[in-house]
Design an enzyme around this catalytic site. Structure first.
Site, PDB file in Angstrom:
ATOM      1  N   GLU A  32      64.845  66.882  54.789  1.00 47.26           N
ATOM      2  CA  GLU A  32      65.701  67.951  54.248  1.00 47.26           C
ATOM      3  C   GLU A  32      64.879  68.637  53.172  1.00 47.26           C
ATOM      4  OE1 GLU A  32      69.139  67.417  56.574  1.00 47.26           O
ATOM      5  OE2 GLU A  32      68.393  68.993  55.266  1.00 47.26           O
ATOM      6  N   TRP A  83      66.091  65.148  42.274  1.00 41.95           N
ATOM      7  CA  TRP A  83      66.891  65.036  41.041  1.00 41.95           C
ATOM      8  C   TRP A  83      68.131  65.931  41.052  1.00 41.95           C
ATOM      9  CZ3 TRP A  83      67.217  69.956  39.593  1.00 41.95           C
ATOM     10  CH2 TRP A  83      66.154  70.810  39.969  1.00 41.95           C
ATOM     11  N   ASN A  84      68.202  66.904  41.983  1.00 48.46           N
ATOM     12  CA  ASN A  84      69.249  67.921  41.800  1.00 48.46           C
ATOM     13  C   ASN A  84      70.626  67.464  42.234  1.00 48.46           C
ATOM     14  OD1 ASN A  84      68.469  67.990  44.465  1.00 48.46           O
ATOM     15  ND2 ASN A  84      68.705  70.207  44.668  1.00 48.46           N
ATOM     16  N   PRO A 124      64.773  56.771  43.909  1.00 48.08           N
ATOM     17  CA  PRO A 124      65.351  57.995  43.360  1.00 48.08           C
ATOM     18  C   PRO A 124      64.304  58.786  42.581  1.00 48.08           C
ATOM     19  CG  PRO A 124      65.972  56.154  41.993  1.00 48.08           C
ATOM     20  CD  PRO A 124      65.196  55.574  43.154  1.00 48.08           C
ATOM     21  N   GLY A 178      63.713  66.993  49.565  1.00 41.90           N
ATOM     22  CA  GLY A 178      62.889  67.522  48.486  1.00 41.90           C
ATOM     23  C   GLY A 178      62.123  68.742  48.959  1.00 41.90           C
ATOM     24  N   SER A 179      61.025  69.020  48.324  1.00 45.70           N
ATOM     25  CA  SER A 179      60.281  70.242  48.650  1.00 45.70           C
ATOM     26  C   SER A 179      59.549  70.117  49.968  1.00 45.70           C
ATOM     27  CB  SER A 179      59.255  70.520  47.534  1.00 45.70           C
ATOM     28  OG  SER A 179      58.288  69.488  47.535  1.00 45.70           O
ATOM     29  N   GLU A 183      60.880  79.967  46.694  1.00 41.73           N
ATOM     30  CA  GLU A 183      62.188  79.461  46.259  1.00 41.73           C
ATOM     31  C   GLU A 183      62.204  79.415  44.729  1.00 41.73           C
ATOM     32  OE1 GLU A 183      62.676  75.320  47.241  1.00 41.73           O
ATOM     33  OE2 GLU A 183      64.698  75.731  47.920  1.00 41.73           O
ATOM     34  N   SER A 189      62.377  60.357  39.496  1.00 40.32           N
ATOM     35  CA  SER A 189      62.161  59.732  38.182  1.00 40.32           C
ATOM     36  C   SER A 189      63.014  60.383  37.100  1.00 40.32           C
ATOM     37  CB  SER A 189      60.681  59.828  37.803  1.00 40.32           C
ATOM     38  OG  SER A 189      60.247  61.176  37.898  1.00 40.32           O
TER      39      SER A 189
HETATM   40  N1  LIG Z   1      66.870  70.579  51.902  1.00 42.17           N
HETATM   41  C1  LIG Z   1      67.499  69.907  50.968  1.00 42.17           C
HETATM   42  O1  LIG Z   1      68.587  69.334  51.174  1.00 42.17           O
HETATM   43  C2  LIG Z   1      66.920  69.852  49.590  1.00 42.17           C
HETATM   44  C3  LIG Z   1      65.684  70.383  49.278  1.00 42.17           C
HETATM   45  N2  LIG Z   1      65.193  70.326  47.976  1.00 42.17           N
HETATM   46  C4  LIG Z   1      63.938  71.014  47.656  1.00 42.17           C
HETATM   47  O2  LIG Z   1      63.138  70.209  46.718  1.00 42.17           O
HETATM   48  C5  LIG Z   1      62.597  71.055  45.704  1.00 42.17           C
HETATM   49  C6  LIG Z   1      63.141  70.725  44.365  1.00 42.17           C
HETATM   50  O3  LIG Z   1      63.345  69.373  44.270  1.00 42.17           O
HETATM   51  P1  LIG Z   1      62.161  68.452  43.680  1.00 42.17           P
HETATM   52  O4  LIG Z   1      62.741  67.140  43.337  1.00 42.17           O
HETATM   53  O5  LIG Z   1      61.371  69.149  42.641  1.00 42.17           O
HETATM   54  O6  LIG Z   1      61.238  68.269  44.934  1.00 42.17           O
HETATM   55  P2  LIG Z   1      59.953  67.337  45.063  1.00 42.17           P
HETATM   56  O7  LIG Z   1      59.623  67.473  46.483  1.00 42.17           O
HETATM   57  O8  LIG Z   1      58.909  67.580  44.039  1.00 42.17           O
HETATM   58  O9  LIG Z   1      60.483  65.836  44.753  1.00 42.17           O
HETATM   59  C7  LIG Z   1      61.407  65.270  45.614  1.00 42.17           C
HETATM   60  C8  LIG Z   1      61.239  63.754  45.523  1.00 42.17           C
HETATM   61  O10 LIG Z   1      59.976  63.415  46.060  1.00 42.17           O
HETATM   62  C9  LIG Z   1      59.231  62.631  45.123  1.00 42.17           C
HETATM   63  N3  LIG Z   1      57.806  62.880  45.321  1.00 42.17           N
HETATM   64  C10 LIG Z   1      57.033  63.824  44.774  1.00 42.17           C
HETATM   65  N4  LIG Z   1      55.769  63.744  45.261  1.00 42.17           N
HETATM   66  C11 LIG Z   1      55.762  62.700  46.143  1.00 42.17           C
HETATM   67  C12 LIG Z   1      54.756  62.085  46.976  1.00 42.17           C
HETATM   68  N5  LIG Z   1      53.504  62.531  47.004  1.00 42.17           N
HETATM   69  N6  LIG Z   1      55.115  61.026  47.752  1.00 42.17           N
HETATM   70  C13 LIG Z   1      56.378  60.546  47.720  1.00 42.17           C
HETATM   71  N7  LIG Z   1      57.376  61.092  46.957  1.00 42.17           N
HETATM   72  C14 LIG Z   1      57.056  62.146  46.178  1.00 42.17           C
HETATM   73  C15 LIG Z   1      59.765  63.088  43.782  1.00 42.17           C
HETATM   74  O11 LIG Z   1      59.511  62.086  42.839  1.00 42.17           O
HETATM   75  P3  LIG Z   1      59.502  62.453  41.270  1.00 42.17           P
HETATM   76  O12 LIG Z   1      60.609  63.403  40.989  1.00 42.17           O
HETATM   77  O13 LIG Z   1      59.702  61.179  40.576  1.00 42.17           O
HETATM   78  O14 LIG Z   1      58.152  63.076  41.065  1.00 42.17           O
HETATM   79  C16 LIG Z   1      61.260  63.228  44.092  1.00 42.17           C
HETATM   80  O15 LIG Z   1      61.872  61.972  44.060  1.00 42.17           O
HETATM   81  C17 LIG Z   1      62.965  72.428  46.100  1.00 42.17           C
HETATM   82  O16 LIG Z   1      62.005  72.974  46.943  1.00 42.17           O
HETATM   83  C18 LIG Z   1      64.268  72.268  46.883  1.00 42.17           C
HETATM   84  O17 LIG Z   1      64.573  73.293  47.752  1.00 42.17           O
HETATM   85  C19 LIG Z   1      65.843  69.692  46.978  1.00 42.17           C
HETATM   86  C20 LIG Z   1      67.087  69.129  47.268  1.00 42.17           C
HETATM   87  C21 LIG Z   1      67.717  69.190  48.554  1.00 42.17           C
HETATM   88  O1  LIG Z   2      70.097  69.185  47.382  1.00 39.89           O
HETATM   89  C1  LIG Z   2      70.723  70.142  47.725  1.00 39.89           C
HETATM   90  O2  LIG Z   2      70.464  71.293  47.432  1.00 39.89           O
HETATM   91  C2  LIG Z   2      71.906  69.825  48.551  1.00 39.89           C
HETATM   92  O3  LIG Z   2      71.491  69.457  49.834  1.00 39.89           O
HETATM   93  C3  LIG Z   2      72.800  71.007  48.608  1.00 39.89           C
HETATM   94  S1  LIG Z   2      74.353  70.564  49.124  1.00 39.89           S
HETATM   95  O4  LIG Z   2      74.249  69.522  50.171  1.00 39.89           O
HETATM   96  O5  LIG Z   2      75.067  70.042  47.951  1.00 39.89           O
HETATM   97  O6  LIG Z   2      74.915  71.795  49.649  1.00 39.89           O
END
Ligand SMILES: NC(=O)C1=CN([C@@H]2O[C@H](COP(=O)(O)OP(=O)(O)OC[C@H]3O[C@@H](n4cnc5c(N)ncnc54)[C@H](OP(=O)(O)O)[C@@H]3O)[C@@H](O)[C@H]2O)C=CC1
Ligand SMILES: O=C(O)[C@H](O)CS(=O)(=O)O
Length: 488
Positions: free
Chosen positions: A261, A161-162, A186, A239-240, A392, A188
């Site tokens: 990522e 979502w970020n 995407p 994501g995470s 984090e 939710s």
């Molecule tokens: N390295 C990078 O470029 C990035 C890393 N992050 C990391 O992600 C975290 C924050 O973002 P956040 O969105 O909360 O991360 P999440 O990992 O919780 O969610 C990321 C995506 O994965 C979906 N998701 C959650 N659980 C599952 C599953 N079991 N199977 C498939 N998809 C799933 C989520 O859906 P829904 O939201 O609908 O639950 C969302 O669309 C932080 O740790 C941050 O550092 C975030 C952005 C960029």
């Molecule tokens: O989701 C993120 O945090 C992004 O990957 C950071 S950036 O690409 O905008 O630097």
């Protein structure tokens, strides 16, 4: 606080789409889910909630469409991608308004993200024309070796979502440029930005089935479908780290090619020979972009003893000037966090740090409004025993750690399972080179707090991810190498 009434804020209300985009058609599901504005708490849209079976149908369509899409020339693909880029930039304001309404970031940041997201489409439109193979001298007199690069097939994407625009285009652009088709789910919390991208993709002439956006509340079910469906050959996730692990385990069964990522824990280091004022400005943009909700945000701020007090005082003074509020309102610099749970995580980190001896040197006043607001906090006297050192935070907490020597801070900075982004401020050339080499991260920012560009390979080492996005490297993850051994 007034209701958001998003359509009235748009020059082109047709960009506010709530249906799924599958095989070139807008599809109403049997159910919907609510999307709210994190700054006001009101519901701004109700979006189609696809089932796993409906997602499987979209994969079928993407599988069929990819065969023809791969036959287009690189230039033909480049032309439609370029039109998509042009449409994104022509609609930058509306795309930003939609993003701020559903994600919360200040409008200026949202406009910046739209341009950043569009830059990947522009970049990979150009790369589409430069996917080169090679010939290699044969190993026998009657043998000739040829290497082809071919699109891997259907690419499935799960994004957070970020950065609800750029995280999708950072994947879809190289995928489509390579000749893959794309099914994207995407987050939710932020489906509207993704669906607006689909509206513009359709207008750009991207063929039916090549680009599909599949909103669904069933994240685990959709993830399983992406991992288990034999027609999917590539999974790309942002994501995470925890969710990345789940997906990698699920993808292992089909030996799926994965790009990950994941989470970060970025050190931001200020040496005695740094330009302290520049370091303060760098810390502001690095820590507080998206109100700390980026994977490359400074999570730990290490300051060498000689400039520790000066830096701490100047940072607190600078942060005290930042305006917390609704991202749609002029002048807001720090928007809401995405959910109440995100607020609690930051508050827990502050409580843990102070309980273990950290000193609060600034605590802003949180606006008394219905949104997920949380004013920034700065602590000093942080130590490696505190949660903020290993977890984090993903929000507006700046913990300052003091250090004495270069060797000490390198050890501290590298003492984490993560390895995405790192930053340091210093002037001595020898120190700059040695520290850049010693940091165990995929990205090192030197005398800068912002490293995001489509020109560079973005990605992490250790448990921050697999693969790279952006730069000419970024397209390789959507291609397969084929070795042809010719007998002449
Ligand atoms: N390295 C990078 O470029 C990035 C890393 N992050 C990391 O992600 C975290 C924050 O973002 P956040 O969105 O909360 O991360 P999440 O990992 O919780 O969610 C990321 C995506 O994965 C979906 N998701 C959650 N659980 C599952 C599953 N079991 N199977 C498939 N998809 C799933 C989520 O859906 P829904 O939201 O609908 O639950 C969302 O669309 C932080 O740790 C941050 O550092 C975030 C952005 C960029
Ligand atoms: O989701 C993120 O945090 C992004 O990957 C950071 S950036 O690409 O905008 O630097």
């Amino acid at each position: 606080m007034s209701a958001t009434n998003l359509k009235t804020l748009l020059k082109d209300p047709s960009l506010l789409e709530t249906r799924a985009y599958i095989n070139g058609a807008w599809v109403e599901g049997s159910a919907t889910f609510d999307v709210d504005n994190p700054a006001r708490g009101d519901i701004i849209a109700q979006v189609t909630d696809l089932t796993r079976e409906e997602v499987a149908g979209a994969i079928d369509a993407a599988y069929v469409a990819q065969k023809d899409w791969a036959q287009w020339t690189g230039k033909e693909r480049a032309n439609v991608l370029r039109k998509w880029f042009d449409l994104m930039m022509a609609n930058q304001d509306d795309l930003a308004t939609i993003m701020t309404a559903e994600q919360g970031k200040p409008l200026a940041e949202a406009k910046g993200e739209v341009a950043y997201g569009a830059s990947f489409i522009e970049f990979f439109a150009e790369e589409a024309k430069r996917i080169y193979g090679e010939t290699i001298p044969g190993h026998m007199r009657d043998k000739r070796i040829m290497v082809m690069k071919q699109p891997i097939g259907v690419a499935a994407s799960i994004t957070p979502w970020n950065f609800p625009n750029a995280m999708i285009t950072r994947k879809a652009a190289p995928a489509l440029a390579a000749g893959c088709s794309f099914v994207g789910r995407p987050a939710s919390e932020t489906p509207l930005s993704a669906l607006a991208l689909a509206v513009l993709a359709e207008r750009a002439g991207i063929p039916a089935g090549v680009f599909n956006i599949l909103p669904s509340m069933d994240a685990p079910g959709v993830g399983k479908e992406f991992c288990e469906n034999q027609k999917v050959r590539k999974l790309t996730f942002t994501g995470s780290t925890n969710v990345g692990r789940i997906l990698l385990q699920q993808a292992a069964h089909n030996v799926m090619k994965c790009s990950m990522e994941l989470g970060g824990n970025a050190p931001f280091i200020v040496f005695d020979d740094a330009d302290v004022d520049a370091a303060v400005e760098g810390a502001i943009v690095c820590k507080f972009r998206n109100n700390g909700q980026t994977c490359v945000c400074a999570n730990r701020i290490y300051v060498q003893a000689g400039v520790y007090e000066e830096f701490s005082t100047k940072l607190a003074a600078r942060v005290s000037q930042m305006k917390v509020g609704d991202g749609l309102e002029e002048g807001t610099e720090l928007g809401p966090l995405i959910t109440p749970a995100a607020i609690k995580k930051v508050q827990d980190h502050v409580a843990d740090a102070t309980a273990k001896g950290a000193e609060v040197i600034y605590a802003g006043e949180t606006p008394q409004a219905p949104g997920n607001f949380l004013a920034p906090t700065i602590v000093k006297g942080a130590t490696r025993e505190m949660a903020v050192s290993t977890e984090e935070t993903f929000g507006p907490l700046a913990p300052i750690f003091k250090f004495e020597t270069e060797d000490e801070v390198i050890e501290l900075a590298n003492d984490t399972i993560f390895g995405l982004a790192s930053y340091f401020y210093a002037k001595d050339l020898s120190r700059v080179y040695k520290v850049a080499e010693a940091l165990e991260y995929g990205i090192v920012g030197v005398n800068t707090g912002i490293i995001s560009t489509e020109n560079a390979p973005f990605g992490g080492v250790k448990q921050s991810g697999l693969g790279r996005e952006g730069s000419h490297h970024g397209i390789e993850d959507y291609l397969e190498l084929k070795y042809v051994c010719l007998t002449v």
